[in-house]
Design an enzyme around this catalytic site. Structure first.
Site, mmCIF file in Angstrom:
data_model
loop_
_atom_site.group_PDB
_atom_site.id
_atom_site.type_symbol
_atom_site.label_atom_id
_atom_site.label_comp_id
_atom_site.label_asym_id
_atom_site.label_seq_id
_atom_site.Cartn_x
_atom_site.Cartn_y
_atom_site.Cartn_z
ATOM 1 N N HIS A 40 0.988 -1.098 0.126
ATOM 2 C CA HIS A 40 -0.048 0.084 0.001
ATOM 3 C C HIS A 40 0.763 1.319 0.050
ATOM 4 O O HIS A 40 0.906 2.069 0.978
ATOM 5 C CB HIS A 40 -1.035 -0.004 1.317
ATOM 6 C CG HIS A 40 -2.060 -1.139 1.232
ATOM 7 N ND1 HIS A 40 -3.178 -0.691 0.354
ATOM 8 C CD2 HIS A 40 -2.210 -2.362 1.276
ATOM 9 C CE1 HIS A 40 -3.866 -1.999 0.552
ATOM 10 N NE2 HIS A 40 -3.356 -2.905 0.997
ATOM 11 N N TYR A 308 4.220 -4.387 9.942
ATOM 12 C CA TYR A 308 3.937 -2.616 9.827
ATOM 13 C C TYR A 308 5.225 -2.113 10.466
ATOM 14 O O TYR A 308 5.747 -1.140 9.970
ATOM 15 C CB TYR A 308 2.794 -2.238 10.394
ATOM 16 C CG TYR A 308 1.735 -2.587 9.450
ATOM 17 C CD1 TYR A 308 1.408 -3.533 8.368
ATOM 18 C CD2 TYR A 308 0.290 -2.539 10.359
ATOM 19 C CE1 TYR A 308 0.292 -3.658 7.746
ATOM 20 C CE2 TYR A 308 -0.971 -2.750 9.436
ATOM 21 C CZ TYR A 308 -0.889 -3.579 8.414
ATOM 22 O OH TYR A 308 -2.048 -4.026 7.851
#
Length: 317
Positions: A40, A308
């Site tokens: 993303h 992440y």
């Protein structure tokens, strides 16, 4: 299950190693893009507010649901780690919606969602293996390719990916929290749920031909232009689990007859002046939760947190 040699030693008891292998597979797929997310990578940051419903306060004691509107920072994004991917490309779906809620008492709550109906895999190990299979499935790969073998062994994966679609606007797509979380009220009563963000303007999905005809940046450019004219709103819903619904397997959608509780309204009002700088500093962590919202037993939550954190560390260097 498809694995490369480096993955053989990984296990569910070693999430950090699995996360490292996941990011390595993404880098192999998409290349090195300093300062960008491993996945993303392309997105746009906007701001607004969340106004909780009266029902929300009965479901959770979290201050973000206590009554007053709270400011939010939101990032919409395309899939893949390619910062220049055309917004209308099939690979740019599923799109992401991540939100940072900032309560008046100083607490924060992060929510990470995407436009899939449910997730292709149930664990971090399986997600890593899917990525590795894709890296091994180039044009010269022997049939059935590793990714074809993976899909055959994980029949929910192609079904989940088939739900990906390109909207006319980031503001005209529904986003789902494929992982289960838990709402805890003032009396300690717990309810497992999954988020659902539904555009007040209605969902508007483009055909493949319509998406292909769009400009390469039409989604990331359209949203700021829209916000300059009018606010964008989403209904924030919680799909409440019934007894027997799996909270630890995100490949299994809950039946549509499950209760949809109204948590409030997300209202977006402006794009940030410098989205690229803002998104580099933003970190949305699924376990960044206030008292009154808890993680479930879904193993993908921790897998996401680990990945992440690695991605953030690398883009911050």
């Amino acid at each position: 299950m498809v694995r490369d040699a480096s993955a053989q030693g990984a296990s569910a008891q070693d999430p950090s190693q699995t996360a490292e292998q996941t990011i390595a597979a993404m880098t192999k797929l998409f290349g090195e893009h300093p300062g960008k997310r491993a996945n993303h990578a392309k997105g746009v940051v906007v701001e607004g507010r969340f106004t909780p419903s009266k029902e929300a306060a009965t479901l959770s004691k979290a201050s973000v649901f206590s009554g007053a509107a709270v400011p939010v920072t939101v990032r919409f994004s395309d899939a893949t780690g390619l910062p220049a991917i055309p917004d209308g490309a099939p690979e740019a779906s599923p799109h992401g919606l991540s939100i940072k809620f900032k309560a008046a008492d100083g607490s924060e709550m992060d929510v990470v969602t995407n436009s899939l109906k449910f997730f292709p895999v149930a664990t971090g190990e399986e997600f890593r293996d899917l990525l590795v299979a894709i890296t091994r499935s180039g044009p010269d790969a022997q049939k059935p390719t590793p990714v074809e073998q993976f899909m055959a062994a994980h029949p929910q994966a192609p079904k989940a990916l088939a739900s990906a679609a390109t909207p006319s606007s980031f503001a005209r797509q529904t986003y789902n929290g494929v992982n289960a979380f838990v709402l805890v009220d003032g009396a300690g009563k717990r309810k497992a749920f999954r988020y659902r963000f539904v555009p007040v303007a209605g969902e508007e999905i483009l055909s493949a031909a319509e998406a292909k005809a769009k400009g390469p940046n039409f989604l990331v450019e359209e949203l700021p232009a829209r916000l300059a004219k009018e606010a964008v709103s989403f209904r924030v819903l919680a799909q409440i689990a019934a007894p027997g619904d799996s909270t630890r397997d995100s490949t299994i959608p809950w039946p549509e007859d499950r209760r949809l509780a109204d948590l409030g309204t997300l209202t977006l009002t402006k794009a940030v002046p410098d989205s690229e700088t803002a998104e580099k500093a933003l970190l949305f962590m699924p376990n960044n939760l206030p008292d009154g919202v808890e993680v479930s037993d879904d193993p993908l939550i921790d897998a996401r947190v680990q990945s992440y954190a690695i991605s953030f560390g690398r883009r911050s260097q």
